[in-house]
Write a protein that holds these residues in place. Structure first.
Motif, short mmCIF file in Angstrom:
data_model
loop_
_atom_site.label_atom_id
_atom_site.label_comp_id
_atom_site.label_asym_id
_atom_site.label_seq_id
_atom_site.Cartn_x
_atom_site.Cartn_y
_atom_site.Cartn_z
N SER A 130 44.41 5.09 82.44
CA SER A 130 44.11 5.58 81.11
C SER A 130 45.38 5.66 80.27
O SER A 130 45.41 5.27 79.11
N THR A 131 46.44 6.16 80.90
CA THR A 131 47.68 6.36 80.16
C THR A 131 48.23 5.05 79.62
O THR A 131 48.58 4.95 78.44
N MET A 132 48.29 4.03 80.46
CA MET A 132 48.93 2.80 80.01
C MET A 132 48.00 1.87 79.23
O MET A 132 48.44 1.15 78.35
N ILE A 133 46.71 1.89 79.55
CA ILE A 133 45.78 1.13 78.71
C ILE A 133 45.81 1.72 77.30
O ILE A 133 45.90 1.01 76.31
N GLY A 134 45.77 3.05 77.25
CA GLY A 134 45.82 3.72 75.96
C GLY A 134 47.10 3.43 75.21
O GLY A 134 47.09 3.12 74.03
N HIS A 135 48.20 3.49 75.93
CA HIS A 135 49.48 3.23 75.28
C HIS A 135 49.54 1.82 74.71
O HIS A 135 50.00 1.60 73.59
N ALA A 136 49.07 0.86 75.47
CA ALA A 136 49.07 -0.52 74.99
C ALA A 136 48.17 -0.65 73.76
O ALA A 136 48.51 -1.36 72.81
N LEU A 137 47.04 0.03 73.77
CA LEU A 137 46.15 -0.04 72.61
C LEU A 137 46.81 0.58 71.38
O LEU A 137 46.70 0.05 70.27
N VAL A 138 47.50 1.68 71.60
CA VAL A 138 48.24 2.30 70.50
C VAL A 138 49.22 1.29 69.91
O VAL A 138 49.26 1.05 68.70
N GLN A 139 50.00 0.68 70.77
CA GLN A 139 51.04 -0.24 70.33
C GLN A 139 50.45 -1.44 69.61
O GLN A 139 50.94 -1.86 68.57
N VAL A 140 49.41 -2.01 70.22
CA VAL A 140 48.83 -3.22 69.67
C VAL A 140 48.19 -2.94 68.31
O VAL A 140 48.36 -3.71 67.35
N HIS A 141 47.50 -1.83 68.18
CA HIS A 141 46.89 -1.53 66.89
C HIS A 141 47.94 -1.24 65.82
O HIS A 141 47.77 -1.63 64.67
N ARG A 142 49.00 -0.59 66.22
CA ARG A 142 50.07 -0.38 65.26
C ARG A 142 50.66 -1.71 64.83
O ARG A 142 50.91 -1.95 63.65
N PHE A 143 50.87 -2.55 65.80
CA PHE A 143 51.48 -3.86 65.55
C PHE A 143 50.62 -4.67 64.58
O PHE A 143 51.11 -5.44 63.77
N LEU A 144 49.31 -4.46 64.68
CA LEU A 144 48.40 -5.21 63.81
C LEU A 144 48.13 -4.47 62.50
O LEU A 144 47.29 -4.89 61.73
N GLY A 145 48.84 -3.37 62.29
CA GLY A 145 48.80 -2.78 60.96
C GLY A 145 47.97 -1.52 60.79
O GLY A 145 47.80 -1.04 59.68
N ALA A 146 47.44 -0.97 61.88
CA ALA A 146 46.64 0.23 61.75
C ALA A 146 47.52 1.48 61.74
O ALA A 146 48.67 1.44 62.17
N ARG A 147 46.97 2.56 61.23
CA ARG A 147 47.62 3.86 61.39
C ARG A 147 46.98 4.50 62.60
O ARG A 147 45.76 4.70 62.64
N VAL A 148 47.79 4.80 63.59
CA VAL A 148 47.24 5.23 64.87
C VAL A 148 47.54 6.70 65.14
O VAL A 148 48.64 7.17 64.87
N VAL A 149 46.54 7.41 65.62
CA VAL A 149 46.73 8.79 66.05
C VAL A 149 46.57 8.83 67.57
O VAL A 149 45.57 8.35 68.11
N ARG A 150 47.58 9.36 68.23
CA ARG A 150 47.57 9.36 69.71
C ARG A 150 47.19 10.73 70.23
O ARG A 150 47.95 11.69 70.08
N LEU A 151 46.05 10.82 70.82
CA LEU A 151 45.57 12.11 71.28
C LEU A 151 45.43 12.17 72.79
O LEU A 151 44.96 11.22 73.43
N ASN A 152 45.84 13.27 73.34
CA ASN A 152 45.70 13.50 74.78
C ASN A 152 44.69 14.64 74.93
O ASN A 152 44.98 15.79 74.64
N HIS A 153 43.52 14.28 75.37
CA HIS A 153 42.44 15.26 75.50
C HIS A 153 42.58 15.97 76.85
O HIS A 153 41.76 15.80 77.76
N LEU A 154 43.63 16.75 76.91
CA LEU A 154 43.98 17.46 78.14
C LEU A 154 42.79 18.23 78.74
O LEU A 154 42.10 18.93 78.01
N GLY A 155 42.61 18.10 80.06
CA GLY A 155 41.51 18.83 80.70
C GLY A 155 41.91 20.26 81.00
O GLY A 155 42.11 20.63 82.16
N ASP A 156 42.03 21.06 79.94
CA ASP A 156 42.55 22.41 80.12
C ASP A 156 41.49 23.48 79.87
O ASP A 156 41.80 24.61 79.53
N TRP A 157 40.24 23.11 80.00
CA TRP A 157 39.17 24.08 79.78
C TRP A 157 38.03 23.70 80.70
O TRP A 157 37.98 22.60 81.21
N GLY A 158 37.13 24.62 80.93
CA GLY A 158 35.96 24.26 81.72
C GLY A 158 35.90 24.98 83.05
O GLY A 158 36.81 25.72 83.42
#
Length: 602
Positions: A130-158
């Motif tokens: 998840s970490t690296m697929i997500g990171h690559a998607l962040v990078q690639v979308h930025r590279f292609l001109g998107a504004r990217v928000v990187r969120l970590n939906h930490l499992g800190d509840w439940g």
RNA sequence: GCAUCCGUAGCUCAGCUGGAUAGAGCGUUGGCCUCCGGAGCCAAAGGUCGUGAGUUCGAAUCUCGCCGGAUGCACCA
């Protein structure tokens, strides 16, 4: 190349009015640079595709390129030196803000939710996906001109947090309240690092083990979660302490991986104060109804999902779906996003179908904006990883092992290398991350040390090696060749671009007629499409493979076309150096998108 | 049982919005260091694309059935 594509399309559109003009990139470079398959058009016009291709080849004209009929295909082919000029200019003369293959900034907001580890669990290779697929998607979308928000939906509840609180109260508070030393009863899990987080993890494991014998303990955990959600001060105090312990470890690992988020505060707990409002809104919409035992659910049969979505448990506490829905609404308000990608394992497909369906019921605005990007599990040869059985592979062990193997190779092949540790880490990471990206993310991976940290063949280090050899040639060339292969500034986080100063392509490209040089140019030409494919498919597979193809083509070029040989005329030398430089830049940029660094020596 | 995903060379996998001879790596076999770094290069062997139908000018790619495997199916995430 874009210009040629437009010209070719326009010419075809004029000759074939009303036909869909779809251009392809030929599979092999010898066919040409662009291809138009004539099957469909020929059928529509009632002719034979090969004949149509021949006719078009004779009739049409695209400036600067030849049109060649090859069976049912009409190929646009550049003369070797024109091809070299087009690509070298595209790569070397690119403005720093707009590297080769990047896209025009378009301002679309893309949220990527990824990594999202659970508190009190150690980072395993499972989390790497998840970490690296997500990171690559962040990078690639930025590279292609998107504004990217990187969120970590930490499992800190439940409820899992209730488990931890219950376990701590049962055993740790009396025995080891600071979590500063090992528990006498704790089984040793091989390879794990001793840390407060590790001890939390031991508590978690023990609770689950004993819970099997005594199912009543499950209620104990649920009750602790109820207290936590109700604001019980002791539960809250422990919660924030455990969270802090976990985050400290995660931060260290993210730093090592070169991954960062816009905020680490927006985990599940962040949405806690929005749960009541979310439930109210669902209530008001009339979708929330009573299920078994007083639980509250939303029926989804009407949208083809048989299982209803549970949003409030019988004891009144929230569940992860509730928090995902609250998060969706929050993100709508806060970011007005165009797309939100959830990089979460494939075992949660149903969950996301349900969450998306509920959000769409609440507001049709969500339709088409939410996308689950699932990925397959990492398994061991002997079966699934299980934290309870202790047969997990910790990410740090993999990274350490990879770096260590690289270190051994360095000692053997290049013992004089400066900065060995740093390079070993770069290559080890390259091996692990590249392996993680090269295959279809949906398929599960069987982990073996052999493959995960392999250094030969289709691997990150193979690509890094090609880059390092180019740098070596450029160093030997003297002048400022080597400096030109170095980014001019730190990579730009907004565009994910590696910034290079533009360099004029040489006037005389005589050294690039050789088929090996042409093949390298052809593969370089495939990179922009590979980046787009990565964005489209939600994985870096195509990019990783195209980088391999470039590296492989470079190796061929390198063996067949001497760059610095004394007998080379100046123009041959200069043009080949320019191709080397372009290749180095393209490789470093491509690796960077995947989160991999390219050393200049190895 | 229902749903989703997967099944391509000995092994691990690309290719899948249908199209030009199905491609890599590992492993195997045989060649390459007087020459810019051999973590490399070149070559060979190796495939009924799980299976049976269908759609199509054309199917590894689309549809359906079957076989095999993975995952999921409300009070975990």
């Amino acid at each position: 190349m874009e210009r040629l594509k437009d010209a070719f399309s326009r010419a075809l559109a004029a000759a074939l009015p009303g036909q869909d003009i779809v251009l392809e990139r030929p599979k092999a470079g010898e066919h040409g640079d662009l291809a138009f398959p004539c099957f469909r058009a020929a059928k529509a016009l009632g002719g034979n595709p090969a004949e149509l291709a021949r006719r078009l080849a004779a009739e049409l004209n695209v400036e600067g390129a030849a049109l060649v009929a090859a069976g049912p295909y009409l190929n646009l082919r550049l003369a070797p030196l024109d091809r070299a000029r087009v690509l070298l200019e595209a790569i070397l003369q690119a403005e720093p803000a707009r590297p080769y293959g990047s896209g025009e900034p378009h301002g679309e907001v893309v949220i990527v939710e990824y990594s999202s580890p659970n508190i009190a669990k150690l980072f395993t290779i499972g989390h790497l996906r998840s970490t690296m697929i997500g990171h690559a998607l962040v990078q690639v979308h930025r590279f292609l001109g998107a504004r990217v928000v990187r969120l970590n939906h930490l499992g800190d509840w439940g409820t899992q947090f209730g488990t931890l609180l219950a376990a701590y109260k049962r055993w740790a508070e009396a025995e080891n309240p600071e979590l500063s030393r090992d528990f006498p009863w704790a089984e040793e899990i091989p390879g794990a690092r001793r840390s407060p987080l590790f001890r939390l993890f031991q508590l978690y494991v023990r609770f689950h083990a004993e819970e099997e014998k005594d199912p009543a303990m499950r209620d104990e955990a649920r009750d602790w979660f109820r207290r936590l959600e109700a604001g019980d001060p002791e539960a809250r105090r422990l919660w924030s302490w455990f969270r802090e312990i976990s985050l400290r470890e995660f931060q260290r690992i993210y730093q090592r991986l070169g991954v960062a988020f816009d905020s680490l505060e927006m985990g599940e707990a962040f949405y806690e104060d929005q749960i009541a409002a979310t439930l109210q809104r669902l209530e008001a919409s009339g979708h929330l109804v009573e299920g078994e035992n007083g639980a509250r659910i939303v029926h989804l049969e009407d949208v083809g999902i048989q299982a209803p979505c549970l949003l409030q448990k019988a004891d009144g506490t929230s569940i992860y779906a509730t928090r995902d829905i609250a998060a969706g609404l929050y993100r709508q308000r806060t970011y007005a996003f165009d797309r939100c990608l959830y990089v979460v394992g494939g075992e949660q497909v149903l969950h996301f179908q349900q969450v998306f369906a509920v959000l769409e019921k609440l507001d049709p605005w969500f339709k088409g904006r939410l996308k689950h990007t699932p990925f397959g599990l990492i398994q061991l040869p002997e079966g699934k990883m299980s934290t309870r059985k202790g047969n997990v592979i910790f990410l740090e062990d993999v990274l350490d092992e990879a770096a260590q193997r690289v270190r051994a190779v360095i000692e053997e092949k290049n013992p004089e290398l400066p900065d060995k540790e740093r390079v070993a880490e770069m290559l080890g990471l390259g091996a692990v991350l590249f392996f993680n990206a090269i295959n279809d993310r949906v398929k599960s991976i069987t982990f073996t040390w052999e493959r995960a940290v392999a250094l030969d063949g289709d691997t990150g280090p193979y690509v890094q090696y090609a880059h390092a050899r180019i740098c070596s040639v450029l160093r030997k060339a003297g002048g400022d060749w080597a400096a030109r292969a170095r980014p001019s500034t730190e990579p730009c986080p907004e565009s994910a671009g590696v910034d290079y100063l533009p360099v004029e392509a040489p006037q005389d490209l005589a050294g690039l007629e050789d088929p090996a040089a042409q093949e390298l140019l052809f593969q370089l030409g495939g990179l922009p499409e590979a980046v787009r494919s990565a964005a489209r498919e939600g994985m870096a597979t195509a990019l990783a493979r195209q980088l391999l193809a470039v590296a492989r083509a470079f190796s061929g070029f390198y063996t067949l076309c001497p760059v610095l040989a004394a007998e080379n005329p100046a123009a041959v030398r200069e043009s080949r150096l320019a191709l080397c430089l372009a290749t180095a830049r393209a490789l470093r940029q491509g690796l960077y998108l995947m989160g991999i660094q390219a050393p200049e020596e190895m």
